[in-house]
Enzyme design. Sequence first.
Site, PDB file in Angstrom:
ATOM      1  N   LEU A 100       0.851  -1.194   0.000  1.00  0.00           N
ATOM      2  CA  LEU A 100       0.000   0.000   0.000  1.00  0.00           C
ATOM      3  C   LEU A 100       0.888   1.246   0.000  1.00  0.00           C
ATOM      4  O   LEU A 100       1.985   1.240   0.559  1.00  0.00           O
ATOM      5  CB  LEU A 100      -0.894  -0.003   1.233  1.00  0.00           C
ATOM      6  CG  LEU A 100      -1.987  -1.067   1.217  1.00  0.00           C
ATOM      7  CD1 LEU A 100      -2.587  -1.228   2.607  1.00  0.00           C
ATOM      8  CD2 LEU A 100      -3.071  -0.735   0.199  1.00  0.00           C
ATOM      9  N   HIS A 116      -0.782 -13.032   7.356  1.00  0.00           N
ATOM     10  CA  HIS A 116       0.386 -13.548   6.641  1.00  0.00           C
ATOM     11  C   HIS A 116       0.695 -14.957   7.141  1.00  0.00           C
ATOM     12  O   HIS A 116       0.618 -15.214   8.345  1.00  0.00           O
ATOM     13  CB  HIS A 116       1.577 -12.616   6.871  1.00  0.00           C
ATOM     14  CG  HIS A 116       2.796 -13.040   6.115  1.00  0.00           C
ATOM     15  ND1 HIS A 116       2.917 -12.862   4.746  1.00  0.00           N
ATOM     16  CD2 HIS A 116       3.933 -13.663   6.516  1.00  0.00           C
ATOM     17  CE1 HIS A 116       4.088 -13.345   4.351  1.00  0.00           C
ATOM     18  NE2 HIS A 116       4.715 -13.847   5.409  1.00  0.00           N
ATOM     19  N   ASP A 148       1.810  -1.294   8.112  1.00  0.00           N
ATOM     20  CA  ASP A 148       2.549  -0.048   7.872  1.00  0.00           C
ATOM     21  C   ASP A 148       3.015  -0.043   6.416  1.00  0.00           C
ATOM     22  O   ASP A 148       2.497  -0.810   5.600  1.00  0.00           O
ATOM     23  CB  ASP A 148       3.673   0.150   8.898  1.00  0.00           C
ATOM     24  CG  ASP A 148       4.754  -0.920   8.805  1.00  0.00           C
ATOM     25  OD1 ASP A 148       4.838  -1.611   7.778  1.00  0.00           O
ATOM     26  OD2 ASP A 148       5.531  -1.049   9.770  1.00  0.00           O
TER      27      ASP A 148
HETATM   28  C1  GAR Z   1      -3.102 -16.416   2.701  1.00  0.00           C
HETATM   29  O1  GAR Z   1      -2.312 -17.527   3.049  1.00  0.00           O
HETATM   30  C2  GAR Z   1      -2.538 -15.150   3.307  1.00  0.00           C
HETATM   31  O2  GAR Z   1      -1.985 -15.354   4.557  1.00  0.00           O
HETATM   32  C3  GAR Z   1      -1.477 -14.808   2.293  1.00  0.00           C
HETATM   33  O3  GAR Z   1      -2.080 -15.058   1.050  1.00  0.00           O
HETATM   34  C4  GAR Z   1      -2.998 -16.140   1.194  1.00  0.00           C
HETATM   35  C5  GAR Z   1      -4.326 -15.694   0.617  1.00  0.00           C
HETATM   36  O4  GAR Z   1      -5.201 -16.767   0.608  1.00  0.00           O
HETATM   37  N1  GAR Z   1      -1.059 -13.468   2.403  1.00  0.00           N
HETATM   38  C6  GAR Z   1       0.215 -13.099   2.244  1.00  0.00           C
HETATM   39  O5  GAR Z   1       1.090 -13.862   1.925  1.00  0.00           O
HETATM   40  C7  GAR Z   1       0.475 -11.623   2.490  1.00  0.00           C
HETATM   41  N2  GAR Z   1       1.854 -11.356   2.417  1.00  0.00           N
HETATM   42  P1  GAR Z   1      -6.752 -16.535   0.360  1.00  0.00           P
HETATM   43  O6  GAR Z   1      -6.841 -15.662  -0.896  1.00  0.00           O
HETATM   44  O7  GAR Z   1      -7.296 -17.899   0.120  1.00  0.00           O
HETATM   45  O8  GAR Z   1      -7.324 -15.848   1.567  1.00  0.00           O
END
Ligand code: GAR
Length: 208
Positions: A100, A116, A148
């Site tokens: 962002l 995450h 952040d």
């Molecule tokens: C999830 O595992 C989330 O923690 C990760 O993307 C996936 C989305 O899954 N996010 C990151 O890695 C952020 N850096 P989803 O679309 O099935 O919710």
Amino acid sequence: MPARGHSKNLVGVLLSGRGSNLVAILDRIAAGELEASVVLVIGNEPSADGVQAARSRGVPTLVVDHRQSPSREAHDREMAVALEAAGARLICLAGYMRLLSPWFVERFAGRVMNIHPSLLPSFPGREAQRQAIEAGVRISGCTVHFVDERADSGPIILQEAVPVLDGDTPETLGARILEKEHVLYSRAIALYFSGRLRVEGHRVLGTS
Ligand code: GAR
């Protein structure tokens, strides 16, 4: 507004892909286990399954394709206008795979959360599950944190540990972590709306 929605705890969700965390949040709301309403889901990828999932559940959606914007901030400003018009008080990143802009982070300071799939500050960025396996850690997990300007950074709200097993691949570990994510995010949202959370420096107090 969904039948079991909540008139004050209004959530906007940003996503880029599958949307299983969004669906888990919507399921908790529908089951009466989370007092909140998702008022808008914004996808930056026109093909994101999560946008389709929201649509099929009657949640307002918007695609703001970042490739059509002249800059990151211009993209974020477009999202902000829609989120504010929808009345979102909390903004949840649910697999939103873009940084962002400082402008957006400042505008919604203390009101943006991310999930995450690692125990931050270990393994930020992409392929967190692969990073964990390659580093040889025995325990990984998931983290919900305030956002952040940096990727997967900001004060940590909740974490859940998941063991790394001998035969794990990024996929098997990721699936085990995802189950925990689906519970953890709703808990963090409920805590946020309880008004108990307060941020002191890099620490979030009021979770225990
Ligand atoms: C999830 O595992 C989330 O923690 C990760 O993307 C996936 C989305 O899954 N996010 C990151 O890695 C952020 N850096 P989803 O679309 O099935 O919710």
